[in-house]
Design a protein around this motif. Structure first.
Motif, PDB file in Angstrom:
ATOM      1  N   ALA A   8       0.810  -1.220   0.000  1.00 22.97           N
ATOM      2  CA  ALA A   8       0.000   0.000   0.000  1.00 22.97           C
ATOM      3  C   ALA A   8       0.841   1.265   0.000  1.00 22.97           C
ATOM      4  CB  ALA A   8      -0.922  -0.001   1.220  1.00 22.97           C
ATOM      5  N   LEU A  31      -8.832   3.187   1.956  1.00 24.06           N
ATOM      6  CA  LEU A  31      -9.197   2.368   0.798  1.00 24.06           C
ATOM      7  C   LEU A  31      -7.975   1.673   0.214  1.00 24.06           C
ATOM      8  CD1 LEU A  31     -11.767   4.713  -1.004  1.00 24.06           C
ATOM      9  CD2 LEU A  31     -12.248   2.549   0.160  1.00 24.06           C
ATOM     10  N   LYS A  32      -6.851   2.384   0.180  1.00 27.88           N
ATOM     11  CA  LYS A  32      -5.616   1.820  -0.364  1.00 27.88           C
ATOM     12  C   LYS A  32      -5.135   0.644   0.497  1.00 27.88           C
ATOM     13  CE  LYS A  32      -2.169   4.664  -0.488  1.00 27.88           C
ATOM     14  NZ  LYS A  32      -1.258   5.773  -0.887  1.00 27.88           N
ATOM     15  N   GLU A  34      -7.019  -1.177   2.597  1.00 34.03           N
ATOM     16  CA  GLU A  34      -7.994  -2.270   2.520  1.00 34.03           C
ATOM     17  C   GLU A  34      -7.848  -3.055   1.223  1.00 34.03           C
ATOM     18  OE1 GLU A  34     -11.663  -0.224   3.130  1.00 34.03           O
ATOM     19  OE2 GLU A  34     -11.545  -0.357   5.332  1.00 34.03           O
ATOM     20  N   ALA A  35      -7.525  -2.346   0.117  1.00 32.66           N
ATOM     21  CA  ALA A  35      -7.309  -3.036  -1.161  1.00 32.66           C
ATOM     22  C   ALA A  35      -6.083  -3.951  -1.067  1.00 32.66           C
ATOM     23  CB  ALA A  35      -7.122  -2.009  -2.277  1.00 32.66           C
ATOM     24  N   ALA A  36      -5.016  -3.483  -0.405  1.00 29.42           N
ATOM     25  CA  ALA A  36      -3.816  -4.310  -0.226  1.00 29.42           C
ATOM     26  C   ALA A  36      -4.121  -5.518   0.657  1.00 29.42           C
ATOM     27  CB  ALA A  36      -2.693  -3.473   0.377  1.00 29.42           C
ATOM     28  N   GLN A  38      -6.967  -7.024   0.967  1.00 24.66           N
ATOM     29  CA  GLN A  38      -7.767  -7.970   0.189  1.00 24.66           C
ATOM     30  C   GLN A  38      -6.895  -8.721  -0.821  1.00 24.66           C
ATOM     31  OE1 GLN A  38     -11.110  -6.181  -1.749  1.00 24.66           O
ATOM     32  NE2 GLN A  38     -11.947  -8.115  -2.466  1.00 24.66           N
ATOM     33  N   GLN A  39      -5.999  -8.004  -1.473  1.00 19.81           N
ATOM     34  CA  GLN A  39      -5.136  -8.628  -2.482  1.00 19.81           C
ATOM     35  C   GLN A  39      -4.233  -9.697  -1.856  1.00 19.81           C
ATOM     36  OE1 GLN A  39      -3.038  -5.831  -4.965  1.00 19.81           O
ATOM     37  NE2 GLN A  39      -1.483  -7.317  -5.560  1.00 19.81           N
TER      38      GLN A  39
END
Length: 334
Positions: A8, A31-32, A34-36, A38-39
């Motif tokens: 992130a 958001l950044k 949380e995206a990491a 999830q990935q």
């Protein structure tokens, strides 16, 4: 967590803040991160987070009857409110309404690592003053103020008064009552308010007939009451017993509302679909559950009480919902 921070492009402390729900993170950074997460398939280590924050992210709920519709409505509001704040909920059901059983349930929840406990309807039969363990913050969902712990509930007396005033306002000389069981605190409060309101209005107080909350008991009670042709108004302590009253009236040829007016209590889902639709007292139990969880979480997150405002009102006023089961009495019976 280090891998998430690297992907992130943020610090490990920022990732920790996102994981723990800290609001000192901008929306874009959250958001950044949380995206990491999830990935990478990252999941927080609950035990490690508890050590770091001193909290487990879980609220305990103690209740007496998992099948009671009204209790379930409070629990649903607690679960929804808790999840919105990042907490899970653990439920313990008490078989016997004794202080020993309630204390054991609370103790069992605290042993399972909860941050606070909500007790729904803290009624006990073996002691007038319930004493509860105090290892964690505790809130009670009940309609009585006789607790040392913060308490939120419905103003059931106001609901019963509204039912009586509605029927007297239509012109009925008095109001008969199908009461709940003697061992029930809600039944006692509704019965006492009905009686006080009739006395306050200068009306005769007829003997109540007790049921057990079931439609059958309401039916049996109504058969006794309606043996007297002078009975023109009945206030049932819950909607299920009101259903029994409607059935008995139909069998006896007493038209509702032409000959008999009927009011229930609770406003359950079926009330608008009865014949006729039932006038009843609506309980906003969702607000009760929401206030319980909001106050409990405030106490959890401010353990010394600093910054936890006292609620403006601990009791929610119910609302009388007027439908087609009530009308003025027949001519000559006012």
């Amino acid at each position: 967590m280090a891998d998430v921070a690297k992907l992130a492009g943020v610090s490990g402390q920022t990732v920790s803040r996102v994981v723990n729900g800290n609001d000192r993170v901008t929306a874009a950074t959250r958001l950044k991160v949380e995206a990491a997460m999830q990935q990478l398939g990252y999941r927080a280590n609950i035990a490690a987070r508890a050590l770091a924050t001193g909290r487990f992210g879980t609220i305990g709920v103690v209740m007496f009857n998992l099948s009671a519709v009204l209790n379930v409505r409070i629990v649903e509001a607690v679960v929804t409110g808790a999840q919105a704040r990042g907490y899970s909920v653990s439920v313990a059901v008490v078989d016997g309404p004794t202080e020993k059983d309630v204390r054991a349930a609370v103790r069992g929840l605290t042993d399972r690592a909860v941050d606070g406990v909500i007790v729904i309807e803290a009624r006990v039969l073996d002691t007038p003053h319930l004493r509860l363990p105090e290892e964690v913050p505790l809130v009670i969902a009940d309609s009585r103020a006789a607790h040392k712990h913060p308490t939120f509930g419905m103003d059931e007396a106001a609901g019963a008064r509204a039912a009586v005033d509605h029927l007297l306002g239509l012109g009925h000389a008095t109001v008969h009552h199908v009461a709940g069981p003697a061992g029930s605190n809600p039944a006692q409060r509704r019965r006492a308010a009905w009686q006080r309101q009739l006395k306050r209005s200068g009306r005769a107080v007829p003997p109540p007939v007790a049921g057990d909350w079931s439609p059958r008991s309401g039916y049996d009670a109504a058969l006794r009451l309606l043996a007297d042709d002078g009975v023109t108004a009945v206030f049932a302590a819950n909607d299920q017993m009101a259903v029994g009253v409607l059935r008995a009236a139909a069998e006896l040829g007493r038209r509702v509302p032409g000959d008999l007016s009927v009011v229930g209590f609770d406003d359950l889902d079926f009330a608008p679909f009865l014949t006729p639709p039932l006038t009843t007292v609506r309980q906003d139990l969702e607000t009760v559950g929401r206030r319980c969880v909001e106050h409990l979480i405030a106490r959890i997150e401010e353990p010394r009480g600093a910054g936890v405002p006292q609620p403006a009102s601990r009791f929610v006023r119910p609302e009388l919902i007027v439908r087609a089961s009530t009308a003025p009495p027949p001519a000559g019976r006012r």
